[in-house]
Write a protein that holds these residues in place. Structure first.
Motif, mmCIF file in Angstrom:
data_model
loop_
_atom_site.group_PDB
_atom_site.id
_atom_site.type_symbol
_atom_site.label_atom_id
_atom_site.label_comp_id
_atom_site.label_asym_id
_atom_site.label_seq_id
_atom_site.Cartn_x
_atom_site.Cartn_y
_atom_site.Cartn_z
ATOM 1 N N VAL A 1 -4.498 12.842 19.461
ATOM 2 C CA VAL A 1 -5.663 13.020 18.596
ATOM 3 C C VAL A 1 -6.282 14.381 18.852
ATOM 4 O O VAL A 1 -6.671 15.084 17.935
ATOM 5 N N VAL A 2 -6.351 14.751 20.124
ATOM 6 C CA VAL A 2 -6.983 16.010 20.500
ATOM 7 C C VAL A 2 -6.060 16.761 21.445
ATOM 8 O O VAL A 2 -5.616 16.219 22.453
ATOM 9 N N ALA A 3 -5.765 17.990 21.095
ATOM 10 C CA ALA A 3 -5.078 18.890 22.012
ATOM 11 C C ALA A 3 -6.102 19.950 22.397
ATOM 12 O O ALA A 3 -6.686 20.598 21.529
ATOM 13 N N ASP A 4 -6.354 20.091 23.666
ATOM 14 C CA ASP A 4 -7.386 21.002 24.144
ATOM 15 C C ASP A 4 -7.092 22.423 23.673
ATOM 16 O O ASP A 4 -6.021 22.972 23.920
ATOM 17 N N SER A 5 -8.038 23.039 22.998
ATOM 18 C CA SER A 5 -7.862 24.386 22.460
ATOM 19 C C SER A 5 -7.733 25.440 23.544
ATOM 20 O O SER A 5 -7.065 26.455 23.348
ATOM 21 N N PHE A 6 -8.356 25.209 24.661
ATOM 22 C CA PHE A 6 -8.350 26.193 25.736
ATOM 23 C C PHE A 6 -7.298 25.902 26.795
ATOM 24 O O PHE A 6 -6.958 26.759 27.579
ATOM 25 N N ASP A 7 -6.811 24.672 26.821
ATOM 26 C CA ASP A 7 -5.795 24.284 27.795
ATOM 27 C C ASP A 7 -4.700 23.526 27.040
ATOM 28 O O ASP A 7 -4.806 22.339 26.791
ATOM 29 N N HIS A 8 -3.633 24.238 26.683
ATOM 30 C CA HIS A 8 -2.571 23.640 25.880
ATOM 31 C C HIS A 8 -1.734 22.641 26.673
ATOM 32 O O HIS A 8 -0.845 22.013 26.117
ATOM 33 N N ASP A 9 -2.024 22.505 27.948
ATOM 34 C CA ASP A 9 -1.279 21.583 28.792
ATOM 35 C C ASP A 9 -2.024 20.273 29.033
ATOM 36 O O ASP A 9 -1.708 19.540 29.966
ATOM 37 N N THR A 10 -3.012 19.959 28.210
ATOM 38 C CA THR A 10 -3.733 18.688 28.316
ATOM 39 C C THR A 10 -3.818 18.056 26.937
ATOM 40 O O THR A 10 -4.296 18.677 25.991
#
Length: 118
Positions: free
Chosen positions: A59-68
């Motif tokens: 649902v959400v891919a962290d914009s600042f951390d692509h590995d979360t």
């Protein structure tokens, strides 16, 4: 005369409030519904593509951390008879493109620590 009007309004209010359970209200699901058996398929060191194949897109891919990646699911019940509202969450962290950690409301399988390659 005023007393009769007040009494009539009170009686009508009480009768209409008794009909509140007759009104159908839909449940509102939001997010990724994750089944326990799908979450149990996760293994350490799976690639992002493998995780997406098993669980679908997050649902959400962290914009600042692509590995979360965040998998969230929330159910807002329309009527209390159908159960309580609930929310489930699963957070997957990757290191060098492979699963390194899984946190959330789901229990992982005993084989989680065993990579698929073995």
């Amino acid at each position: 005369m005023k007393f009769k009007n007040i009494l009539l309004v009170c009686a009508a209010t009480m009768m209409l409030s008794a009909c509140a359970d007759w009104i159908f209200r839909i449940d509102i699901p939001q997010g990724n519904f994750l089944d326990k058996k799908d979450v149990e398929k996760l293994r350490i060191e799976m690639t992002k593509e493998q995780v997406e194949f098993v669980l679908g897109k997050p649902v959400v891919a962290d914009s600042f951390d692509h590995d979360t990646w965040y998998y969230l699911y929330q159910m807002k019940r329309g009527m209390k008879k159908r159960g309580e509202d609930f929310r489930k969450e699963l957070v997957i962290k990757f290191k060098e493109g492979k699963v390194s950690e899984v946190i959330g409301d789901f229990e992982l399988s005993e084989e989680f620590e065993t990579p698929l390659d073995q």
